[in-house]
Design a protein around this motif. Structure first.
Motif, PDB file in Angstrom:
ATOM      1  N   ILE A   1       3.468   0.817   2.976  1.00 44.84           N
ATOM      2  CA  ILE A   1       3.178  -0.198   4.011  1.00 44.84           C
ATOM      3  C   ILE A   1       2.853  -1.518   3.334  1.00 44.84           C
ATOM      4  CG2 ILE A   1       1.820  -0.788   6.040  1.00 44.84           C
ATOM      5  CD1 ILE A   1       0.905   2.017   6.263  1.00 44.84           C
TER       6      ILE A   1
ATOM      7  N   GLY B   1       5.775   0.180   8.168  1.00 45.62           N
ATOM      8  CA  GLY B   1       5.802   1.262   7.203  1.00 45.62           C
ATOM      9  C   GLY B   1       7.188   1.793   6.915  1.00 45.62           C
TER      10      GLY B   1
ATOM     11  N   GLY C   1       3.154  -4.310   8.204  1.00 40.66           N
ATOM     12  CA  GLY C   1       4.475  -3.863   8.590  1.00 40.66           C
ATOM     13  C   GLY C   1       4.368  -2.481   9.212  1.00 40.66           C
TER      14      GLY C   1
ATOM     15  N   TYR D   1       0.832  -1.187   0.000  1.00 41.21           N
ATOM     16  CA  TYR D   1       0.000   0.000   0.000  1.00 41.21           C
ATOM     17  C   TYR D   1       0.878   1.252   0.000  1.00 41.21           C
ATOM     18  CZ  TYR D   1      -3.885  -2.995   1.608  1.00 41.21           C
ATOM     19  OH  TYR D   1      -4.842  -3.969   1.735  1.00 41.21           O
TER      20      TYR D   1
END
Lengths: 111, 117
Positions: free
Chosen positions: B93, B111, B109, B36
């Motif tokens: 992310i 990020g 995660g 993302y």
């Protein structure tokens, strides 16, 4: 767009007060999830509520789901300064099995 | 619980260089990794989905030659931003899944903040 919408976009409250955030979505769901994001950090899963559930609790968190209105709410009771973060609802149903996120509510809890 | 380790957390690079972001699933096998991108004060937008051992699926508008994704094993997926430009500056992310979210949802995660100067 399948993206959900949270309201309010921003919410500022005093410690000890309750915070309510709402989420609306457009298409049907199997489940809806709420996540928390501290500034500049990743997402932390809070609660998943399935389409056949109406309410779910986790500690000071309470999530409701109304599939007839395609809406959900996240209630944080007795808020703390540490609850300050952005809160996102997300729905399943992405074309790749991914989650689709709303725009988020930025919560600020003042000590 | 399941953990996805994402590195680096912050990176500053010069225009024209490439940056690699790694996501490792530490205690589960992530058959799928979602990548993302998040702009300031905005929501997460899916860029691409990778499945172990196969080519990634990119969302409309995402340049596959610019954002290279590799998912060579069940525990490691990487995103390489090639020939980075200032407009690539963003928060990236990853999220690992095993096919369907459990009661614990997908694992994200922490990020990566990318700044291209």
């Amino acid at each position: 767009s399948q993206q959900g919408e949270e309201d309010p976009q921003a919410l500022s409250i005093q410690e000890g007060e309750n915070a309510t955030m709402n989420c609306s979505y457009k298409t049907s769901i199997n489940n809806l999830q709420w996540y928390r994001q501290n500034s500049g950090r990743g997402l932390v899963h809070l609660i998943l509520i399935r389409s056949n559930e109406r309410e779910k609790h986790s500690g000071r968190l309470r999530v409701t789901l109304d599939t007839s209105k395609k809406s959900s709410s996240l209630l944080i009771t007795a808020s703390r300064a540490a609850d300050t973060a952005s809160y996102f609802c997300s729905k399943d149903g992405g074309s790749q099995g991914n989650l689709i996120f709303g725009k988020g509510t930025k919560l600020s809890v003042k000590p | 619980g399941a953990v996805v380790s994402q590195h680096p957390s912050r990176v500053i690079c010069k225009s024209g260089t490439s940056v690699k972001i790694e996501c490792r699933s530490l205690d589960f096998q992530a058959t799928t990794m979602f990548w993302y991108r998040q702009f300031p004060k905005k929501s997460l937008m899916l860029m691409a989905t990778s499945n172990e051992g196969s080519k990634a699926t990119y969302e409309q508008g995402v340049e596959k030659d610019k954002f290279l994704i590799n998912h060579a094993s069940l525990t490691l997926s990487t995103l390489t931003v090639t020939s980075a430009h200032p407009e690539d500056s963003s928060f990236y992310i990853c999220s690992g899944g095993t096919g369907a979210p459990s009661n614990y949802g997908y694992t994200f995660g922490s990020g990566t903040r990318l700044t291209v100067v």
